[in-house]
Design a protein around this motif. Structure first.
Motif, PDB file in Angstrom:
ATOM      1  N   LEU A  16       0.819  -1.119   0.161  1.00 38.48           N
ATOM      2  CA  LEU A  16       0.055   0.015  -0.003  1.00 38.48           C
ATOM      3  C   LEU A  16       0.781   1.282  -0.088  1.00 38.48           C
ATOM      4  N   GLY A  17       0.370   2.313  -0.435  1.00 43.91           N
ATOM      5  CA  GLY A  17       0.945   3.722  -0.587  1.00 43.91           C
ATOM      6  C   GLY A  17       0.503   4.330   0.725  1.00 43.91           C
ATOM      7  N   LEU A  18       1.034   5.599   0.867  1.00 45.67           N
ATOM      8  CA  LEU A  18       0.708   6.212   2.082  1.00 45.67           C
ATOM      9  C   LEU A  18      -0.962   6.649   1.945  1.00 45.67           C
ATOM     10  N   GLU A  19      -1.669   6.880   0.963  1.00 48.72           N
ATOM     11  CA  GLU A  19      -2.749   7.132   0.984  1.00 48.72           C
ATOM     12  C   GLU A  19      -3.809   6.003   0.898  1.00 48.72           C
ATOM     13  N   LEU A  29      -3.745  11.779   6.107  1.00 46.99           N
ATOM     14  CA  LEU A  29      -2.504  11.508   5.508  1.00 46.99           C
ATOM     15  C   LEU A  29      -1.312  12.011   6.425  1.00 46.99           C
ATOM     16  N   GLU A  30      -1.559  13.250   7.045  1.00 43.29           N
ATOM     17  CA  GLU A  30      -0.298  13.671   7.835  1.00 43.29           C
ATOM     18  C   GLU A  30      -0.087  12.510   9.146  1.00 43.29           C
ATOM     19  N   ALA A  31      -1.479  12.206   9.698  1.00 39.13           N
ATOM     20  CA  ALA A  31      -1.231  11.039  10.862  1.00 39.13           C
ATOM     21  C   ALA A  31      -0.408  10.072  10.478  1.00 39.13           C
ATOM     22  N   VAL A  36       4.559   6.582  10.278  1.00 40.23           N
ATOM     23  CA  VAL A  36       5.886   6.018   9.504  1.00 40.23           C
ATOM     24  C   VAL A  36       7.041   6.717   9.834  1.00 40.23           C
ATOM     25  N   ASP A  37       7.059   8.244  10.001  1.00 39.59           N
ATOM     26  CA  ASP A  37       8.275   9.033  10.597  1.00 39.59           C
ATOM     27  C   ASP A  37       8.776   8.250  12.033  1.00 39.59           C
ATOM     28  N   SER A  38       7.816   8.104  12.575  1.00 34.94           N
ATOM     29  CA  SER A  38       8.292   7.568  14.161  1.00 34.94           C
ATOM     30  C   SER A  38       8.693   6.270  14.209  1.00 34.94           C
TER      31      SER A  38
END
Length: 106
Positions: A16-19, A29-31, A36-38
């Motif tokens: 899956l992609g982010l969306e 999307l930001e959440a 992913v960043d964490s």
């Protein structure tokens, strides 16, 4: 259907992609980017625009997070007796009086 097409469709449904991941988890999307960043959700960044993750990893994240939250709720519930929970609810409804100590005259 050829073996190549089957392999491609199996891979496409497993990643899956982010969306798509955000939609699956019912997040914005930001959440999703923050997860992913964490490092809470494993993902591969192919370049600046494409991040890919496995559907299985998202399901594992949901299971892990669900169990953690359930354990927290269970622990909170067992820490207070039933009457204590009611007192906390009542105290939360009552507004605190203002601190008048600075205005007291000696």
């Amino acid at each position: 259907m050829t073996a190549t097409r089957i392999a491609r469709s199996a891979v496409a449904s497993d990643t899956l992609g982010l969306e798509e991941a955000a939609k699956m988890l019912r997040l914005g999307l930001e959440a999703m980017k923050e997860l992913v960043d964490s490092g809470d959700v494993p993902a591969v960044r192919l370049n600046q625009k494409h991040t890919v993750m496995l559907r299985e990893d998202l399901i594992d994240f949901l299971r892990r997070e669900g169990r953690r939250q359930a354990a927290e709720r269970k622990q909170r519930k067992t820490q207070l007796p039933p009457c204590g929970r009611q007192l906390i609810k009542r105290a939360a409804r009552r507004p605190r009086p203002p601190d008048l100590r600075p205005y007291e005259v000696d």
